[in-house]
Write a protein that holds these residues in place. Structure first.
Motif, PDB file in Angstrom:
ATOM      1  N   PRO A 169       5.525 -19.823   2.320  1.00  0.00           N
ATOM      2  CA  PRO A 169       4.382 -20.250   1.502  1.00  0.00           C
ATOM      3  C   PRO A 169       3.163 -19.357   1.704  1.00  0.00           C
ATOM      4  CG  PRO A 169       5.451 -22.151   2.484  1.00  0.00           C
ATOM      5  CD  PRO A 169       6.104 -20.936   3.091  1.00  0.00           C
ATOM      6  N   ASP A 170       2.425 -19.153   0.633  1.00  0.00           N
ATOM      7  CA  ASP A 170       1.294 -18.215   0.652  1.00  0.00           C
ATOM      8  C   ASP A 170       0.331 -18.460   1.803  1.00  0.00           C
ATOM      9  OD1 ASP A 170       2.338 -17.035  -1.609  1.00  0.00           O
ATOM     10  OD2 ASP A 170       0.938 -17.993  -3.005  1.00  0.00           O
ATOM     11  N   VAL A 171      -0.024 -19.714   2.035  1.00  0.00           N
ATOM     12  CA  VAL A 171      -1.047 -20.012   3.045  1.00  0.00           C
ATOM     13  C   VAL A 171      -0.559 -19.761   4.469  1.00  0.00           C
ATOM     14  CG1 VAL A 171      -2.218 -21.681   1.574  1.00  0.00           C
ATOM     15  CG2 VAL A 171      -0.401 -22.459   3.105  1.00  0.00           C
ATOM     16  N   LEU A 172       0.749 -19.625   4.650  1.00  0.00           N
ATOM     17  CA  LEU A 172       1.289 -19.372   5.992  1.00  0.00           C
ATOM     18  C   LEU A 172       1.596 -17.898   6.239  1.00  0.00           C
ATOM     19  CD1 LEU A 172       3.716 -22.423   6.457  1.00  0.00           C
ATOM     20  CD2 LEU A 172       1.301 -22.199   7.116  1.00  0.00           C
ATOM     21  N   GLN A 173       1.456 -17.074   5.204  1.00  0.00           N
ATOM     22  CA  GLN A 173       1.809 -15.663   5.348  1.00  0.00           C
ATOM     23  C   GLN A 173       0.833 -14.890   6.229  1.00  0.00           C
ATOM     24  OE1 GLN A 173       2.711 -13.732   1.598  1.00  0.00           O
ATOM     25  NE2 GLN A 173       3.873 -15.504   0.880  1.00  0.00           N
ATOM     26  N   SER A 214       7.682 -13.109   6.059  1.00  0.00           N
ATOM     27  CA  SER A 214       8.516 -13.725   5.030  1.00  0.00           C
ATOM     28  C   SER A 214       9.822 -14.180   5.668  1.00  0.00           C
ATOM     29  CB  SER A 214       8.801 -12.723   3.912  1.00  0.00           C
ATOM     30  OG  SER A 214       9.670 -11.702   4.392  1.00  0.00           O
ATOM     31  N   TYR A 215      10.574 -15.022   4.956  1.00  0.00           N
ATOM     32  CA  TYR A 215      11.852 -15.473   5.483  1.00  0.00           C
ATOM     33  C   TYR A 215      12.787 -14.299   5.738  1.00  0.00           C
ATOM     34  CZ  TYR A 215      10.290 -20.134   4.138  1.00  0.00           C
ATOM     35  OH  TYR A 215       9.578 -21.300   4.022  1.00  0.00           O
ATOM     36  N   ALA A 216      12.818 -13.351   4.804  1.00  0.00           N
ATOM     37  CA  ALA A 216      13.667 -12.175   4.998  1.00  0.00           C
ATOM     38  C   ALA A 216      13.238 -11.397   6.239  1.00  0.00           C
ATOM     39  CB  ALA A 216      13.624 -11.282   3.760  1.00  0.00           C
ATOM     40  N   ASP A 217      11.918 -11.220   6.420  1.00  0.00           N
ATOM     41  CA  ASP A 217      11.430 -10.459   7.567  1.00  0.00           C
ATOM     42  C   ASP A 217      11.622 -11.203   8.889  1.00  0.00           C
ATOM     43  OD1 ASP A 217      10.713  -8.143   6.239  1.00  0.00           O
ATOM     44  OD2 ASP A 217       8.700  -8.862   5.765  1.00  0.00           O
ATOM     45  N   TYR A 264       6.373 -22.563  13.619  1.00  0.00           N
ATOM     46  CA  TYR A 264       6.426 -22.431  12.169  1.00  0.00           C
ATOM     47  C   TYR A 264       6.821 -23.765  11.532  1.00  0.00           C
ATOM     48  CZ  TYR A 264       7.561 -21.074   7.452  1.00  0.00           C
ATOM     49  OH  TYR A 264       7.590 -21.018   6.077  1.00  0.00           O
ATOM     50  N   GLU A 265       7.809 -24.426  12.096  1.00  0.00           N
ATOM     51  CA  GLU A 265       8.239 -25.724  11.563  1.00  0.00           C
ATOM     52  C   GLU A 265       7.075 -26.706  11.561  1.00  0.00           C
ATOM     53  OE1 GLU A 265      11.261 -28.651  10.262  1.00  0.00           O
ATOM     54  OE2 GLU A 265      11.209 -26.463  10.316  1.00  0.00           O
ATOM     55  N   SER A 266       6.284 -26.705  12.625  1.00  0.00           N
ATOM     56  CA  SER A 266       5.137 -27.600  12.711  1.00  0.00           C
ATOM     57  C   SER A 266       4.127 -27.315  11.607  1.00  0.00           C
ATOM     58  CB  SER A 266       4.471 -27.462  14.083  1.00  0.00           C
ATOM     59  OG  SER A 266       3.335 -28.307  14.182  1.00  0.00           O
ATOM     60  N   ASP A 267       3.828 -26.046  11.394  1.00  0.00           N
ATOM     61  CA  ASP A 267       2.871 -25.692  10.341  1.00  0.00           C
ATOM     62  C   ASP A 267       3.426 -26.020   8.955  1.00  0.00           C
ATOM     63  OD1 ASP A 267       1.032 -24.855  12.155  1.00  0.00           O
ATOM     64  OD2 ASP A 267       1.385 -22.706  11.872  1.00  0.00           O
ATOM     65  N   LEU A 268       4.727 -25.891   8.783  1.00  0.00           N
ATOM     66  CA  LEU A 268       5.350 -26.228   7.501  1.00  0.00           C
ATOM     67  C   LEU A 268       5.251 -27.736   7.245  1.00  0.00           C
ATOM     68  CD1 LEU A 268       6.786 -24.473   5.353  1.00  0.00           C
ATOM     69  CD2 LEU A 268       8.952 -25.154   6.378  1.00  0.00           C
ATOM     70  N   VAL A 269       5.482 -28.524   8.276  1.00  0.00           N
ATOM     71  CA  VAL A 269       5.354 -29.979   8.142  1.00  0.00           C
ATOM     72  C   VAL A 269       3.924 -30.353   7.775  1.00  0.00           C
ATOM     73  CG1 VAL A 269       5.379 -32.173   9.413  1.00  0.00           C
ATOM     74  CG2 VAL A 269       7.286 -30.555   9.653  1.00  0.00           C
ATOM     75  N   GLU A 270       2.946 -29.744   8.437  1.00  0.00           N
ATOM     76  CA  GLU A 270       1.548 -30.069   8.138  1.00  0.00           C
ATOM     77  C   GLU A 270       1.175 -29.663   6.716  1.00  0.00           C
ATOM     78  OE1 GLU A 270      -0.086 -32.008  10.067  1.00  0.00           O
ATOM     79  OE2 GLU A 270       1.589 -31.903  11.474  1.00  0.00           O
TER      80      GLU A 270
END
Length: 241
Positions: free
Chosen positions: A12-16, A21-24, A189-195
Motif C-alpha cells: 500500500p502507498d502509505v507503507l512504501q 514492494s512485495y516483489a522486493d 509489517y503485519e502490524s502496520d497492515l492491520v492498523e
C-alpha cells in the motif's frame, strides 16, 4: 539461476516509505539467503508478462489485493502462463494470491470465504516434512486474506492446514510450492497492515485479535523463506511419469 517474480500486487502507498514492494521483499530476503539467485520482476497487473516461461529458470507469484477468481484479462493471462510453467516442468512458488491463482489455473476452486478475514499470526498443522523445520508439526507465520481455496487441484498435495484454512499450503514434487499465508511478512509489517485496515475492511474485533497474536506469537518466517530460496535454487529432478 534467474527467477522471475510475477508481481500481482504492491505494498500500500502509505507503507512504501518504510517497506519495500512485495516483489522486493522477496528479492531482498531470498538474495540474502541464497546470493546465487538473480531476479527479474514483471508487473503482471499492468499486463507486463515475459515472452515465455522459458525466459527464467523458475517463478514466484506474489500476493495481491485482487481476487484470483475474477476474470480480468491479466488474471486469465496469468492462469495461462501458470499452465505453461507447469507444462515446462519449471519451479513455481505462490504466495497468498499466488497460492490461490496457481490452484485455480490447475483445476482448483477459490472463493471469498464465509469464514471471513484471516489476519495476524496464524498457526498451521504440518502434514508433511518441511526441510528447514525438521520434525515440526505446527508452525506459525503471518496471514492476511479473505479468499480461500475450497477445492484443490488433484495434482497438488496439502502440507499445511488449519481449522480456519483447510488448504493452507500445497506442494507438488520439487516443482510447485505455495503458501496461503505470508512468510515474507515481518511482524512489524503485519502490524502496520492491520492498523491501516482496522475499522476499514477489518472489524474492531478482528483487528484486536490480530494485534494480540502479533504481540504474543513467534513466527517461523525465516525458516520458510530459507526453504523457498532452496526450493527455487534446485532445478526439478522429478517428472510426471
Amino acid at each position: 539461476m534467474k527467477i522471475g517474480i510475477l508481481a500481482a500486487g504492491i505494498t500500500p502507498d502509505v507503507l512504501q516509505v518504510n517497506y519495500p514492494s512485495y516483489a522486493d521483499m522477496f528479492v531482498q530476503q531470498l538474495t540474502y539467503i541464497e546470493p546465487t539467485l538473480a531476479f527479474e520482476i514483471y508487473d503482471v497487473r499492468l499486463d507486463e508478462f515475459p515472452q515465455s516461461a522459458a525466459s527464467c529458470d523458475g517463478w514466484l507469484i506474489t500476493g495481491s489485493k485482487c481476487n484470483s477468481y475474477d476474470d480480468d484479462p491479466w488474471i486469465l493471462r496469468l492462469c495461462d502462463f501458470i499452465r505453461e510453467i507447469d507444462s515446462n516442468k519449471q519451479t513455481l512458488v505462490g504466495i497468498c494470491f499466488g497460492h490461490q491463482i496457481i490452484a485455480r489455473a490447475l483445476g482448483g476452486t477459490v472463493i471469498k470465504s464465509p469464514a471471513g478475514w484471516g489476519v495476524g499470526v496464524h498457526h498451521y498443522q504440518v502434514t508433511s516434512d518441511i526441510p528447514t523445520l525438521p520434525g515440526a508439526t505446527d508452525i506459525a507465520f503471518c496471514a492476511f486474506h479473505q479468499d480461500q481455496v475450497i477445492e484443490k487441484p488433484k495434482k497438488l498435495n496439502v502440507f499445511l492446514r488449519s481449522d480456519f484454512c483447510e488448504f493452507a499450503g500445497f506442494i507438488y514434487q520439487d516443482r510447485i510450492l505455495t503458501f496461503q499465508g505470508h512468510p515474507e511478512f515481518s511482524k512489524e509489517y503485519e502490524s502496520d497492515l492491520v492498523e491501516l485496515y482496522a475499522g476499514v475492511t477489518l472489524t474492531p474485533e478482528i483487528a484486536d485479535k490480530a494485534r494480540i497474536t502479533i504481540k504474543e506469537e513467534n513466527i517461523q518466517n525465516k525458516q520458510l523463506m530459507s526453504w523457498i530460496a532452496h526450493f527455487l535454487k534446485n532445478k526439478p529432478q522429478s517428472s510426471d511419469m
